[in-house]
Scaffold this motif. Sequence first.
Motif, PDB file in Angstrom:
ATOM      1  N   ARG A 264       0.836  -1.210   0.000  1.00  0.00           N
ATOM      2  CA  ARG A 264       0.000   0.000   0.000  1.00  0.00           C
ATOM      3  C   ARG A 264       0.873   1.263   0.000  1.00  0.00           C
ATOM      4  O   ARG A 264       0.555   2.242  -0.680  1.00  0.00           O
ATOM      5  CB  ARG A 264      -0.934  -0.031   1.213  1.00  0.00           C
ATOM      6  N   ALA A 265       1.974   1.219   0.751  1.00  0.00           N
ATOM      7  CA  ALA A 265       2.866   2.386   0.802  1.00  0.00           C
ATOM      8  C   ALA A 265       3.425   2.687  -0.591  1.00  0.00           C
ATOM      9  O   ALA A 265       3.526   3.853  -0.997  1.00  0.00           O
ATOM     10  CB  ALA A 265       3.996   2.143   1.796  1.00  0.00           C
ATOM     11  N   LEU A 266       3.770   1.656  -1.335  1.00  0.00           N
ATOM     12  CA  LEU A 266       4.267   1.872  -2.698  1.00  0.00           C
ATOM     13  C   LEU A 266       3.157   2.424  -3.583  1.00  0.00           C
ATOM     14  O   LEU A 266       3.364   3.365  -4.360  1.00  0.00           O
ATOM     15  CB  LEU A 266       4.823   0.556  -3.276  1.00  0.00           C
ATOM     16  N   ALA A 343      11.977   0.796   5.482  1.00  0.00           N
ATOM     17  CA  ALA A 343      12.669   1.494   4.386  1.00  0.00           C
ATOM     18  C   ALA A 343      11.657   2.036   3.379  1.00  0.00           C
ATOM     19  O   ALA A 343      11.761   3.177   2.906  1.00  0.00           O
ATOM     20  CB  ALA A 343      13.650   0.541   3.699  1.00  0.00           C
ATOM     21  N   ILE A 344      10.643   1.232   3.058  1.00  0.00           N
ATOM     22  CA  ILE A 344       9.657   1.642   2.049  1.00  0.00           C
ATOM     23  C   ILE A 344       8.789   2.788   2.565  1.00  0.00           C
ATOM     24  O   ILE A 344       8.531   3.766   1.841  1.00  0.00           O
ATOM     25  CB  ILE A 344       8.807   0.421   1.613  1.00  0.00           C
ATOM     26  N   THR A 345       8.341   2.715   3.800  1.00  0.00           N
ATOM     27  CA  THR A 345       7.488   3.804   4.308  1.00  0.00           C
ATOM     28  C   THR A 345       8.308   5.082   4.486  1.00  0.00           C
ATOM     29  O   THR A 345       7.798   6.187   4.298  1.00  0.00           O
ATOM     30  CB  THR A 345       6.776   3.417   5.621  1.00  0.00           C
ATOM     31  N   HIS A 352       6.299  12.113  -0.415  1.00  0.00           N
ATOM     32  CA  HIS A 352       5.128  12.949  -0.139  1.00  0.00           C
ATOM     33  C   HIS A 352       5.502  14.340   0.377  1.00  0.00           C
ATOM     34  O   HIS A 352       4.614  15.182   0.577  1.00  0.00           O
ATOM     35  CB  HIS A 352       4.212  12.265   0.882  1.00  0.00           C
ATOM     36  N   GLY A 353       6.779  14.605   0.635  1.00  0.00           N
ATOM     37  CA  GLY A 353       7.179  15.930   1.110  1.00  0.00           C
ATOM     38  C   GLY A 353       6.487  16.289   2.418  1.00  0.00           C
ATOM     39  O   GLY A 353       6.286  15.425   3.279  1.00  0.00           O
ATOM     40  N   GLY A 354       6.087  17.563   2.544  1.00  0.00           N
ATOM     41  CA  GLY A 354       5.469  18.039   3.797  1.00  0.00           C
ATOM     42  C   GLY A 354       4.230  17.247   4.162  1.00  0.00           C
ATOM     43  O   GLY A 354       3.982  16.965   5.342  1.00  0.00           O
ATOM     44  N   GLY A 355       3.466  16.843   3.147  1.00  0.00           N
ATOM     45  CA  GLY A 355       2.244  16.075   3.414  1.00  0.00           C
ATOM     46  C   GLY A 355       2.549  14.764   4.113  1.00  0.00           C
ATOM     47  O   GLY A 355       1.757  14.273   4.921  1.00  0.00           O
ATOM     48  N   GLY A 356       3.709  14.213   3.826  1.00  0.00           N
ATOM     49  CA  GLY A 356       4.096  12.954   4.457  1.00  0.00           C
ATOM     50  C   GLY A 356       4.306  13.081   5.945  1.00  0.00           C
ATOM     51  O   GLY A 356       4.216  12.101   6.687  1.00  0.00           O
ATOM     52  N   ILE A 363       0.121   7.932   4.105  1.00  0.00           N
ATOM     53  CA  ILE A 363       1.527   7.510   4.160  1.00  0.00           C
ATOM     54  C   ILE A 363       2.098   7.761   5.560  1.00  0.00           C
ATOM     55  O   ILE A 363       2.922   6.983   6.060  1.00  0.00           O
ATOM     56  CB  ILE A 363       2.384   8.196   3.060  1.00  0.00           C
ATOM     57  N   ASN A 364       1.628   8.826   6.224  1.00  0.00           N
ATOM     58  CA  ASN A 364       2.101   9.084   7.582  1.00  0.00           C
ATOM     59  C   ASN A 364       1.629   7.988   8.522  1.00  0.00           C
ATOM     60  O   ASN A 364       2.379   7.516   9.385  1.00  0.00           O
ATOM     61  CB  ASN A 364       1.605  10.461   8.063  1.00  0.00           C
ATOM     62  N   ARG A 365       0.394   7.538   8.321  1.00  0.00           N
ATOM     63  CA  ARG A 365      -0.150   6.456   9.160  1.00  0.00           C
ATOM     64  C   ARG A 365       0.645   5.161   8.933  1.00  0.00           C
ATOM     65  O   ARG A 365       0.955   4.434   9.875  1.00  0.00           O
ATOM     66  CB  ARG A 365      -1.629   6.255   8.808  1.00  0.00           C
TER      67      ARG A 365
END
Length: 397
Positions: A264-266, A343-345, A352-356, A363-365
């Motif tokens: 899902r992260a990818l 590593a992937i997350t 995702h930059g700042g949104g991440g 993606i933060n979750r």
Amino acid sequence: MPLTSAPSSRGLSHDHREILATVDAFSRQVLHPLQQRMDDEEWWPPEVFPRLGEQGFMGVNVPMDLGGAGADFVSECLVTQAISRWNPAVGLSYAAHENLCLDNVVANAGDAVKARWVPGMCDGSVVGALGLTEPGAGSDALGGMRTTAVRDGDDFVLNGTKLYITNGTIADVVLTYAKTTPAAGPRGITAFLVDTTAPGFRVAQKLTKMGLRGSQTAELVYEDVRVPADHVLGDVDRGVSIVMNGLDRERVVIAFNALGIAERALEVSIAFAQDREQFGKPIGANQLISGQIADMYVELEALRSFALDVAFEVQETPHGTAVQQTATRSAALVLLAGRTLNAITDRGVQIHGGGGYIWETEINRLYRTAKLYEIGAGTNEVRQTIIGSNLLGIKAR
Ligand SMILES: Cc1cc2nc3c(=O)[nH]c(=O)nc-3n(C[C@H](O)[C@H](O)[C@H](O)COP(=O)(O)OP(=O)(O)OC[C@H]3O[C@@H](n4cnc5c(N)ncnc54)[C@H](O)[C@@H]3O)c2cc1C
């Protein structure tokens, strides 16, 4: 690119692919919309397990005469993977119920206990948990154990505390390890199936976590909890063999949790890199970003291949036999899974930059979720110790 048809899933049968696709579709539609509230409010939706049961997604590897689906162990792994893609918190709670508790009950309980509890665990009306870790007994779970069980007539009387127990606040039964012969150390431990309505059992606290926040984690206290002697799993003083024999399967299932989350992260990172424009073009048009995506893909596919290979190997190893090669490879798999997921997350957040960095983005979750997979089911260091000492033939102290 559909995640369910990745080429390295080639070893899967038609039935396996059907299971993965069916659970994926259900989880996308039903479980994914729940994840934001579960994370924000540490909320557990009580209807989730009954709904999974209704669909036939619980008791996957349990014989049909006990209410299970009668499918193989690899199928259980695939269900875990598909649920975790769309809702990692449900994925962890599911694995604790389905594998850490239910699989061990089916393999070790007497017929009457199985008849009483297993059908409910397969339809989702009875929630299971595993209580091994204690405040003073984490990596050294067996050596440091303080919980005791003393025989009294037809019962055992349990006293002690268990910590970090997944499903702790919602469990109807907890597979609980306690010392029956304390002087014998790890050779004096027994496994019990404890009914959480028994007087003296209580949830001391629900724990607030950095990730997987909808999955309910708790400290449990046992004060003179009476457990009928027929609720001993396996033999008295032989609990260690249940822990050790279940561990290979547990580590494989946990690796499939991590695999689903990494997929899902990818996926969300690819979508973001296609949509987000800077300097007048999608950020994915930059080689530095497409290179990150390529690395994530390579890491994911290597994990998927290894995960399926070890899952089939563990499936072929009869439950209850500890084979050193399988123990080494399942520890290696879960070590790779935790590292790969982190590593992937991490790359995903960077893309995702700042949104991440913002709490409520997916993606933060996923990033906050990942760290557990280097800690639970034995930490990275414990996994390295098992692998290293098995390869070297030198027992770790
Ligand atoms: C969210 C969550 C869910 C969990 N769910 C469950 C559950 O359902 N049931 C359950 O029983 N447990 C559960 N656990 C507990 C989990 O299995 C333990 O946290 C884990 O085994 C580590 O134990 P510990 O936290 O006490 O760390 P410790 O054992 O205190 O380790 C601390 C650090 O020291 C390192 N360390 C310890 N010993 C050695 C050594 N010999 N060599 C090198 N390094 C070492 C560890 O690797 C780690 O880095 C859960 C934990 C979490 C966070």
